[in-house]
Design a protein around this motif. Structure first.
Motif, PDB file in Angstrom:
ATOM      1  N   LEU A  10     -31.020  43.135 -10.307  1.00 19.39           N
ATOM      2  CA  LEU A  10     -30.778  43.819 -11.789  1.00 19.39           C
ATOM      3  C   LEU A  10     -30.696  45.135 -11.302  1.00 19.39           C
ATOM      4  CD1 LEU A  10     -33.306  41.988 -13.833  1.00 19.39           C
ATOM      5  CD2 LEU A  10     -30.873  41.940 -14.361  1.00 19.39           C
ATOM      6  N   PRO A  11     -29.562  45.737 -12.044  1.00 21.09           N
ATOM      7  CA  PRO A  11     -29.311  47.135 -11.703  1.00 21.09           C
ATOM      8  C   PRO A  11     -30.825  48.110 -11.676  1.00 21.09           C
ATOM      9  CG  PRO A  11     -27.699  46.250 -13.179  1.00 21.09           C
ATOM     10  CD  PRO A  11     -28.718  45.194 -12.921  1.00 21.09           C
ATOM     11  N   GLY A  12     -30.887  49.106 -10.876  1.00 20.40           N
ATOM     12  CA  GLY A  12     -31.893  49.966 -10.983  1.00 20.40           C
ATOM     13  C   GLY A  12     -32.258  50.716 -12.209  1.00 20.40           C
ATOM     14  N   PRO A  18     -38.200  52.361 -19.688  1.00 20.33           N
ATOM     15  CA  PRO A  18     -39.301  51.304 -20.119  1.00 20.33           C
ATOM     16  C   PRO A  18     -38.764  50.418 -21.173  1.00 20.33           C
ATOM     17  CG  PRO A  18     -40.012  53.905 -20.749  1.00 20.33           C
ATOM     18  CD  PRO A  18     -38.493  53.603 -19.760  1.00 20.33           C
ATOM     19  N   ALA A  19     -38.222  50.827 -22.258  1.00 20.00           N
ATOM     20  CA  ALA A  19     -37.585  50.050 -23.112  1.00 20.00           C
ATOM     21  C   ALA A  19     -36.635  48.852 -22.622  1.00 20.00           C
ATOM     22  CB  ALA A  19     -36.936  50.791 -24.172  1.00 20.00           C
ATOM     23  N   ALA A  20     -35.873  49.154 -21.776  1.00 16.85           N
ATOM     24  CA  ALA A  20     -35.126  48.322 -21.421  1.00 16.85           C
ATOM     25  C   ALA A  20     -35.589  47.337 -20.437  1.00 16.85           C
ATOM     26  CB  ALA A  20     -33.782  49.112 -20.486  1.00 16.85           C
ATOM     27  N   SER A  21     -36.467  47.889 -19.602  1.00 16.43           N
ATOM     28  CA  SER A  21     -37.103  46.884 -18.581  1.00 16.43           C
ATOM     29  C   SER A  21     -38.113  45.826 -19.320  1.00 16.43           C
ATOM     30  CB  SER A  21     -38.026  47.708 -17.698  1.00 16.43           C
ATOM     31  OG  SER A  21     -38.613  47.012 -16.760  1.00 16.43           O
ATOM     32  N   ILE A  22     -38.850  46.290 -20.265  1.00 19.05           N
ATOM     33  CA  ILE A  22     -39.576  45.614 -21.306  1.00 19.05           C
ATOM     34  C   ILE A  22     -38.718  44.615 -22.047  1.00 19.05           C
ATOM     35  CG2 ILE A  22     -41.506  45.452 -23.131  1.00 19.05           C
ATOM     36  CD1 ILE A  22     -42.443  47.890 -21.804  1.00 19.05           C
ATOM     37  N   LEU A  23     -37.825  44.928 -22.815  1.00 21.01           N
ATOM     38  CA  LEU A  23     -36.900  44.215 -23.605  1.00 21.01           C
ATOM     39  C   LEU A  23     -36.220  43.173 -22.953  1.00 21.01           C
ATOM     40  CD1 LEU A  23     -36.038  46.867 -26.443  1.00 21.01           C
ATOM     41  CD2 LEU A  23     -37.912  45.142 -26.516  1.00 21.01           C
ATOM     42  N   LEU A  24     -35.774  43.552 -21.885  1.00 21.18           N
ATOM     43  CA  LEU A  24     -34.783  42.617 -21.387  1.00 21.18           C
ATOM     44  C   LEU A  24     -35.338  41.197 -21.116  1.00 21.18           C
ATOM     45  CD1 LEU A  24     -31.900  42.075 -19.923  1.00 21.18           C
ATOM     46  CD2 LEU A  24     -33.238  42.685 -17.674  1.00 21.18           C
ATOM     47  N   PRO A  25     -36.611  41.050 -20.489  1.00 18.85           N
ATOM     48  CA  PRO A  25     -37.081  39.683 -20.351  1.00 18.85           C
ATOM     49  C   PRO A  25     -37.486  39.163 -21.431  1.00 18.85           C
ATOM     50  CG  PRO A  25     -38.598  41.344 -19.483  1.00 18.85           C
ATOM     51  CD  PRO A  25     -37.294  41.903 -19.620  1.00 18.85           C
ATOM     52  N   VAL A  26     -38.134  40.004 -22.515  1.00 15.78           N
ATOM     53  CA  VAL A  26     -38.298  39.408 -23.934  1.00 15.78           C
ATOM     54  C   VAL A  26     -37.317  38.781 -24.692  1.00 15.78           C
ATOM     55  CG1 VAL A  26     -39.186  39.959 -25.963  1.00 15.78           C
ATOM     56  CG2 VAL A  26     -40.427  40.892 -24.094  1.00 15.78           C
ATOM     57  N   ALA A  78     -43.701  49.579 -11.120  1.00 14.62           N
ATOM     58  CA  ALA A  78     -43.424  49.583  -9.577  1.00 14.62           C
ATOM     59  C   ALA A  78     -42.076  50.275  -9.513  1.00 14.62           C
ATOM     60  CB  ALA A  78     -43.243  47.785  -9.328  1.00 14.62           C
ATOM     61  N   TRP A  79     -40.834  50.022 -10.056  1.00 14.02           N
ATOM     62  CA  TRP A  79     -39.774  50.601  -9.843  1.00 14.02           C
ATOM     63  C   TRP A  79     -40.106  52.212  -9.743  1.00 14.02           C
ATOM     64  CZ3 TRP A  79     -35.331  49.114  -7.477  1.00 14.02           C
ATOM     65  CH2 TRP A  79     -34.313  49.781  -7.273  1.00 14.02           C
ATOM     66  N   THR A  80     -40.473  52.735 -10.941  1.00 12.54           N
ATOM     67  CA  THR A  80     -40.767  54.277 -10.753  1.00 12.54           C
ATOM     68  C   THR A  80     -41.542  54.781  -9.886  1.00 12.54           C
ATOM     69  OG1 THR A  80     -42.111  53.925 -12.645  1.00 12.54           O
ATOM     70  CG2 THR A  80     -39.891  54.145 -13.256  1.00 12.54           C
ATOM     71  N   THR A  81     -42.695  54.067  -9.784  1.00 11.62           N
ATOM     72  CA  THR A  81     -43.456  54.645  -8.541  1.00 11.62           C
ATOM     73  C   THR A  81     -42.987  54.561  -7.260  1.00 11.62           C
ATOM     74  OG1 THR A  81     -45.598  53.629  -9.958  1.00 11.62           O
ATOM     75  CG2 THR A  81     -45.758  54.079  -7.678  1.00 11.62           C
ATOM     76  N   GLY A  82     -42.149  53.297  -6.916  1.00 10.31           N
ATOM     77  CA  GLY A  82     -41.721  53.264  -5.779  1.00 10.31           C
ATOM     78  C   GLY A  82     -40.523  54.246  -5.270  1.00 10.31           C
ATOM     79  N   MET A  83     -39.865  54.598  -6.522  1.00 12.42           N
ATOM     80  CA  MET A  83     -38.661  55.463  -6.412  1.00 12.42           C
ATOM     81  C   MET A  83     -39.026  56.953  -6.410  1.00 12.42           C
ATOM     82  SD  MET A  83     -36.039  53.397  -5.824  1.00 12.42           S
ATOM     83  CE  MET A  83     -37.280  52.406  -5.064  1.00 12.42           C
ATOM     84  N   ASN A  84     -40.177  57.259  -6.724  1.00 20.87           N
ATOM     85  CA  ASN A  84     -40.692  58.697  -6.857  1.00 20.87           C
ATOM     86  C   ASN A  84     -41.976  58.973  -6.059  1.00 20.87           C
ATOM     87  OD1 ASN A  84     -39.138  59.700  -9.340  1.00 20.87           O
ATOM     88  ND2 ASN A  84     -39.742  57.874 -10.216  1.00 20.87           N
ATOM     89  N   THR A  85     -41.768  58.452  -4.616  1.00 23.46           N
ATOM     90  CA  THR A  85     -42.774  58.440  -3.792  1.00 23.46           C
ATOM     91  C   THR A  85     -42.280  58.974  -2.634  1.00 23.46           C
ATOM     92  OG1 THR A  85     -44.698  57.542  -2.762  1.00 23.46           O
ATOM     93  CG2 THR A  85     -42.743  56.284  -3.164  1.00 23.46           C
ATOM     94  N   PHE A  86     -43.028  59.704  -1.615  1.00 20.77           N
ATOM     95  CA  PHE A  86     -42.484  59.913  -0.476  1.00 20.77           C
ATOM     96  C   PHE A  86     -42.932  58.895   0.654  1.00 20.77           C
ATOM     97  CE2 PHE A  86     -43.188  64.210  -2.536  1.00 20.77           C
ATOM     98  CZ  PHE A  86     -41.752  64.757  -2.441  1.00 20.77           C
ATOM     99  N   ASP A  87     -43.424  58.187   0.276  1.00 19.86           N
ATOM    100  CA  ASP A  87     -43.766  56.992   1.067  1.00 19.86           C
ATOM    101  C   ASP A  87     -42.455  56.083   1.154  1.00 19.86           C
ATOM    102  OD1 ASP A  87     -44.675  54.401   2.399  1.00 19.86           O
ATOM    103  OD2 ASP A  87     -46.875  54.727   1.352  1.00 19.86           O
ATOM    104  N   ALA A  88     -41.919  55.815   2.260  1.00 15.19           N
ATOM    105  CA  ALA A  88     -41.037  55.011   2.360  1.00 15.19           C
ATOM    106  C   ALA A  88     -41.096  53.692   2.324  1.00 15.19           C
ATOM    107  CB  ALA A  88     -39.998  55.334   3.714  1.00 15.19           C
ATOM    108  N   ALA A  94     -40.832  48.336  -3.398  1.00 11.79           N
ATOM    109  CA  ALA A  94     -40.510  48.360  -4.707  1.00 11.79           C
ATOM    110  C   ALA A  94     -38.989  47.767  -4.832  1.00 11.79           C
ATOM    111  CB  ALA A  94     -40.192  49.730  -5.324  1.00 11.79           C
ATOM    112  N   LYS A  95     -38.139  48.015  -4.073  1.00 10.45           N
ATOM    113  CA  LYS A  95     -36.700  47.613  -3.869  1.00 10.45           C
ATOM    114  C   LYS A  95     -36.815  45.901  -3.715  1.00 10.45           C
ATOM    115  CE  LYS A  95     -34.172  51.634  -2.742  1.00 10.45           C
ATOM    116  NZ  LYS A  95     -33.366  52.115  -1.554  1.00 10.45           N
ATOM    117  N   GLN A  96     -37.535  45.677  -2.549  1.00 10.09           N
ATOM    118  CA  GLN A  96     -37.882  44.257  -2.103  1.00 10.09           C
ATOM    119  C   GLN A  96     -38.408  43.512  -3.297  1.00 10.09           C
ATOM    120  OE1 GLN A  96     -40.656  43.498   0.782  1.00 10.09           O
ATOM    121  NE2 GLN A  96     -40.745  41.259   0.358  1.00 10.09           N
ATOM    122  N   GLY A  97     -39.334  43.931  -4.183  1.00  9.91           N
ATOM    123  CA  GLY A  97     -39.828  43.454  -5.344  1.00  9.91           C
ATOM    124  C   GLY A  97     -38.752  43.301  -6.371  1.00  9.91           C
ATOM    125  N   ALA A  98     -37.986  44.123  -6.556  1.00 15.51           N
ATOM    126  CA  ALA A  98     -36.882  44.141  -7.592  1.00 15.51           C
ATOM    127  C   ALA A  98     -35.848  42.857  -7.332  1.00 15.51           C
ATOM    128  CB  ALA A  98     -35.832  45.308  -7.530  1.00 15.51           C
TER     129      ALA A  98
END
Length: 219
Positions: A10-12, A18-26, A78-88, A94-98
């Motif tokens: 799914l697109p990043g 948050p609204a899109a991420s939560i509402l999509l599976p619902v 998971a996505w926002t945490t992974g995309m906003n960290t300096f930990d590669a 986060a991407k693998q999980g997506a």
């Protein structure tokens, strides 16, 4: 180990909002549920021989929107945490999980048509076993990125394990752990119904042609 595969993920921007991420599976889950005609699926559900501890059909309509919402919230965290960290490493997880998330969502959405519309219990069982495995791995992967994201998936994973029990026969190991008298080691919807979901109504009156489902008590 599953890698990040953009072409099937799914697109990043969906995970970023948050609204899109939560509402999509619902919305997707609810759409599939309504497309299967809830009244008809409830009739089929009641017509099947069931293993112990099966919940009433009404509980599914309550549980699934909650689980879908938690699923979407986990994806957002998971996505926002992974995309906003300096930990590669966390970014890669986060991407693998997506990718895993997208795969499990697809497996989730096709289960109901397989089971209720096409009445293919074997294929549906394979699907839910795969779904549970992918979700378990996803919980592990995203849990390394963000603890909250991992815990948000825990109720969903637990429910899938229970749903898998309802779909397949219970192993002798589970029978030993719980209680021999409480659980039949061959109790599962597929097994109990000879892997055939068609024609589960039985006539109650030749004059009226009415039917009674197998779980209903005789008057």
């Amino acid at each position: 180990m599953t890698s990040f595969i953009p072409s099937i993920t799914l697109p990043g921007f969906i995970f970023e909002q948050p609204a899109a991420s939560i509402l999509l599976p619902v919305l997707l889950g609810s759409g599939v549920g309504f497309a299967m005609r809830p009244k008809e699926t409830q009739k089929t559900y009641m017509a099947l021989k069931q293993p112990p501890y099966r919940p009433p059909p009404q509980i599914f309509g309550i549980m699934w929107p909650i689980l879908y919402g938690l699923m979407g919230f986990s994806a957002y965290r998971a996505w926002t945490t992974g995309m906003n960290t300096f930990d590669a490493h966390k970014t890669q997880l986060a991407k693998q999980g997506a990718t895993l998330y997208t795969i499990q969502l697809g497996l989730n959405l096709i289960w109901m048509p397989l089971f209720f519309k096409y009445q293919r219990p074997i294929e549906a069982t394979v699907d839910i076993v795969a779904l549970t495995g992918v979700t378990g791995y996803l919980t592990y992967v995203w849990g390394q990125v963000d603890e909250v994201a991992g815990w948000a998936l825990a109720p969903y994973l637990g429910w899938l394990c229970f749903a898998t029990y309802l779909s397949v026969r219970v192993t002798p190991l589970l029978d030993t752990i719980v209680c021999t008298d409480m659980i039949n080691p061959k109790a599962g919807v597929g097994y109990l119904n000879d892997w055939d979901l068609a024609g589960k109504e039985r006539p109650t009156s030749t004059k009226t042609h009415s039917t009674k489902y197998v779980d209903e008590k005789d008057a």
